[in-house]
Design a protein around this motif. Structure first.
Motif, mmCIF file in Angstrom:
data_model
loop_
_atom_site.group_PDB
_atom_site.id
_atom_site.type_symbol
_atom_site.label_atom_id
_atom_site.label_comp_id
_atom_site.label_asym_id
_atom_site.label_seq_id
_atom_site.Cartn_x
_atom_site.Cartn_y
_atom_site.Cartn_z
ATOM 1 N N PHE A 25 0.819 -1.217 0.000
ATOM 2 C CA PHE A 25 0.000 0.000 0.000
ATOM 3 C C PHE A 25 0.856 1.271 0.000
ATOM 4 N N PHE A 71 -7.116 15.583 3.361
ATOM 5 C CA PHE A 71 -6.894 14.671 2.233
ATOM 6 C C PHE A 71 -8.091 13.765 2.035
ATOM 7 N N TYR A 137 -4.907 3.708 -6.130
ATOM 8 C CA TYR A 137 -5.343 4.544 -5.004
ATOM 9 C C TYR A 137 -5.064 6.008 -5.356
ATOM 10 N N ARG A 139 -4.874 9.881 -4.053
ATOM 11 C CA ARG A 139 -4.726 10.650 -2.822
ATOM 12 C C ARG A 139 -4.782 12.154 -3.167
ATOM 13 N N LYS A 197 -11.166 14.599 7.336
ATOM 14 C CA LYS A 197 -9.995 13.793 7.030
ATOM 15 C C LYS A 197 -8.826 14.772 6.978
ATOM 16 N N TYR A 202 -4.531 11.968 12.075
ATOM 17 C CA TYR A 202 -3.694 10.781 11.904
ATOM 18 C C TYR A 202 -2.397 10.942 12.698
ATOM 19 N N GLY A 302 -13.109 0.679 5.439
ATOM 20 C CA GLY A 302 -12.371 1.854 4.964
ATOM 21 C C GLY A 302 -12.015 1.674 3.501
ATOM 22 N N THR A 303 -11.631 2.760 2.854
ATOM 23 C CA THR A 303 -11.309 2.674 1.431
ATOM 24 C C THR A 303 -10.101 1.770 1.201
HETATM 25 C C1 COI Z 1 -9.092 4.584 4.457
HETATM 26 O O1 COI Z 1 -9.072 3.378 4.486
HETATM 27 O O2 COI Z 1 -10.034 5.181 3.949
HETATM 28 C C2 COI Z 1 -8.018 5.386 5.013
HETATM 29 O O3 COI Z 1 -8.254 6.504 5.264
HETATM 30 C C3 COI Z 1 -6.690 4.805 5.243
HETATM 31 C C4 COI Z 1 -5.606 5.745 4.895
HETATM 32 C C5 COI Z 1 -5.388 6.802 5.923
HETATM 33 C C6 COI Z 1 -4.341 4.999 4.608
#
Ligand code: COI
Length: 359
Positions: A25, A71, A137, A139, A197, A202, A302-303
């Motif tokens: 990831f 984010f 993914y 971001r 977010k 975090y 989660g995503t």
């Molecule tokens: C997600 O799974 O949606 C997340 O936000 C994880 C990510 C911070 C790595």
């Protein structure tokens, strides 16, 4: 409204990962990224796709001192029919704007933002991986970029989108993870930024995560910041429990992120006839259910990981096993159904997919 997007292609494309089963990831990045600047005077301007590389940033920039950063995390999938699609991107864009409002960062035009994402993904379409369980993914992130040290709302900002081909988020993949309940640190409080977010949420979670890992756990289960009693999230995911046939998930009280996978799971569960309670759920109630045998399944949503089963819960010196440390039938059904929609293998009855281009 569409933003201007000037495209400068890289002259030295990178080699793409050969073995997509080893992507992990967020470690590999594509050839290009999107950048756009904002000032109060000009609004958003100078939207551009450029070769992926370092950002130049003023040493006094707001983000470096006061953490003005938000984010999103979203994915583009190479579907069974060959099309490349994103999953519910407008939900992410709306949440980005909600986060921006809380952090005094500028708003983005929703359709304009979707156009940016589509344009970038189409340009990077060869980077959307093909192996099972993989995706691209995305971001998108925004940060305050005023070049002075006064503590004020943001007047200059930067919006960036980077892309990373990914596989499983946790090394365990879809196998159950071990979770320690965190009773010392808190992730967020009501009235704070928990529902956004933002990077700061975090940052606040890292110490507990590290501690849990050192003790052999994958992540922590967060309790509320006031009473340290009510369950909020698990790691960087929302959390759900199946207790006596019903689904319980923490209510969105302000300190919990309104997850898009959470929302999608709730919609699917209700369609399948489950009663879903979004409410305060205390750690005492959880352990009562674990002790009297009514806790049937527990999972994070989660995503990044989609659905992640919880196999062990540790709290106050006691360890509880959930679902015999195996993925529960409902957790598996959610994972299978959601991922089948995302990868275009099942009918998209809810119109959750947004086509980007042919693959
Ligand atoms: C997600 O799974 O949606 C997340 O936000 C994880 C990510 C911070 C790595």
């Amino acid at each position: 409204m569409k933003y201007e997007i000037k495209i400068t292609k890289t002259t030295c494309p990178k080699e793409r990962p050969q073995d997509e089963s080893k992507l992990g990831f967020g470690r590999v990045f594509t050839d290009h990224m999107f950048i756009m600047d904002y000032s109060d005077e000009q609004g958003w301007y100078n939207g551009r796709i450029v070769p992926f590389g370092p950002l130049e940033i003023h040493p006094a920039s707001t983000v470096l001192h006061y953490g003005a950063e938000i984010f999103e995390g979203m994915k583009a999938y190479r579907g069974a029919t060959g099309e490349i699609c994103m999953f519910r991107p407008m939900e992410n864009i709306k949440r980005l704007n909600n986060s921006a409002e809380r952090l005094c960062l500028p708003q983005l035009d929703e359709e304009g933002c979707l156009d940016i994402l589509k344009t970038l993904v189409e340009l990077e379409k060869d980077w959307v991986p093909r192996a099972d369980g993989t995706s691209l993914y995305l971001r998108p992130y925004m940060f305050g970029n005023d070049p002075h040290l006064g503590v004020h709302a943001v007047h200059r900002a930067t919006f960036v989108v980077i892309c990373s081909p990914v596989g499983a988020y946790y090394a365990e993949g879809i196998n159950p993870v071990k979770i320690a309940i965190e009773s010392q640190d808190v992730r967020a409080v009501r009235g704070g930024t928990g529902y956004t977010k933002c990077g700061g949420n975090y940052a606040a979670s890292l110490r507990a995560g590290e501690r849990a890992e050192k003790n052999g756990y994958t992540q922590v289960l967060w309790l509320d910041g006031v009473e340290r009693k009510y369950i909020e999230e698990v790691g960087s995911m929302n959390v759900m429990f199946k207790v006596n046939g019903k689904i319980i998930t923490p209510a969105l009280t302000g300190s919990v992120l309104p997850g898009i996978t959470r929302k999608s799971c709730i919609e699917l569960l209700k369609e399948w006839g489950y009663e879903v309670e979004e409410r305060l759920f205390s750690v005492d109630e959880l352990f009562e259910a674990a002790e009297n045998g009514t806790l049937e399944e527990a999972w994070g949503t989660g995503t990044a990981a989609v659905v992640s089963p919880i196999g062990h819960l540790f709290y106050n010196g006691k360890e509880y096993t959930v679902s015999n440390n195996k993925i529960g039938a409902l957790t598996q059904k959610l994972y299978d159904n959601l991922t089948a929609i995302q990868w275009g293998k099942a009918e998209d009855k809810h119109s959750w997919l947004v086509k980007v281009c042919n693959g």
